[in-house]
Write an enzyme that holds these catalytic residues in place. Structure first.
Site, mmCIF file in Angstrom:
data_model
loop_
_atom_site.group_PDB
_atom_site.id
_atom_site.type_symbol
_atom_site.label_atom_id
_atom_site.label_comp_id
_atom_site.label_asym_id
_atom_site.label_seq_id
_atom_site.Cartn_x
_atom_site.Cartn_y
_atom_site.Cartn_z
ATOM 1 N N SER A 82 0.838 -1.196 0.000
ATOM 2 C CA SER A 82 0.000 0.000 0.000
ATOM 3 C C SER A 82 0.884 1.263 0.000
ATOM 4 O O SER A 82 1.697 1.428 -0.903
ATOM 5 C CB SER A 82 -0.971 -0.034 1.182
ATOM 6 O OG SER A 82 -2.010 0.904 1.034
ATOM 7 N N HIS A 216 -7.524 -6.031 0.613
ATOM 8 C CA HIS A 216 -6.408 -5.092 0.621
ATOM 9 C C HIS A 216 -5.252 -5.593 1.479
ATOM 10 O O HIS A 216 -4.091 -5.276 1.205
ATOM 11 C CB HIS A 216 -6.910 -3.736 1.143
ATOM 12 C CG HIS A 216 -5.936 -2.616 0.929
ATOM 13 N ND1 HIS A 216 -5.564 -2.172 -0.321
ATOM 14 C CD2 HIS A 216 -5.242 -1.846 1.822
ATOM 15 C CE1 HIS A 216 -4.695 -1.183 -0.208
ATOM 16 N NE2 HIS A 216 -4.486 -0.966 1.074
#
Length: 236
Positions: A82, A216
């Site tokens: 990320s 995620h």
């Protein structure tokens, strides 16, 4: 966090927004002999909790690259998740410019540099901001309902997301020459898989991508398989 032989191959991990080096603690058992695991600890968390957060990707990378260059010469594989993908990318550029380009750059759960879409999330009021993050699965359930911990974490999370939102790649940056590998969670609501091929533009050394089960935070699932794949990138 560092495990293994620091004089051998080093896998350097960069955590997500609000994350700390401990996020990669489960990777240690999967590291083979001769390979060390190093996890970046950003200011404002973990054993650096008393330091003010840094809300600039380039500044974060500059500090990491400086620390790596203090170590004895060695080979690195950089893995960023990320926000960490952008910090790892900028760190790779700095190491390249110093004549120490990593063997591979591995990026996870991140759009290519400069393509973040929601650039205003860090400006939301506290309650809205926290609810959004909890809904994405980035906050442990035990923490989500703890008001005191929320108040401690919010400044760090805002700082990290501000860094992500304001980051722009430097114009005219030369591409890397190391291979780049991109990891995507098939149920990730934040990252448009169709844009991930854009990472190919950051290198002339070859680009590959793979989809993993999960959202995620897919990196917490089957870490042994993920570590093995990351290590293969450094052998090419």
């Amino acid at each position: 966090m560092t495990t293994g032989d620091p004089l051998g191959l080093r896998v350097v991990c960069f955590p997500h927004s609000g994350g700390s080096g401990i996020a990669f603690g489960g990777w240690a058992a999967a590291m083979p002999p001769g390979v060390s695991l190093m996890a970046v600890q950003y200011p404002g968390r973990g054993d650096r909790f008393g330091e003010p957060p840094v809300d600039d990707v380039a500044a974060m990378a500059d500090r990491v690259a400086a620390e790596l260059r203090k170590m004895p010469p060695g080979e690195h594989i950089l893995f960023g998740h990320s926000l960490g993908a952008l910090v790892a990318y900028e760190t790779a550029l700095l190491l390249r410019d110093a004549g120490e380009e990593p063997r591979a750059l591995c990026v996870s759960a991140a759009l290519p540099p400069g393509r973040m879409t929601d650039r205003d999330i860090h400006r939301a009021p506290d309650d809205e901001f926290w609810t959004t993050l909890c809904a994405l699965g980035g906050i442990e359930p035990a923490i989500a309902g703890n008001a005191e911990l929320r108040d401690l974490l919010l400044p760090v999370l805002r700082s990290d997301l501000r860094a992500h939102a304001t980051y722009r790649p430097r114009p005219g940056t030369r591409p890397l020459t190391c291979p780049v590998r991109c990891y995507h969670g098939e149920d990730d609501p934040l990252v448009d898989q169709g844009q991930l091929a854009g990472w190919a533009a950051v290198t002339t050394g070859g680009f590959t991508g793979t989809v993993r089960p999960g959202g995620h935070f897919h990196v917490t699932a089957d870490s042994a398989q993920l570590v093995a794949d990351v290590l293969r990138q450094g052998r090419k």
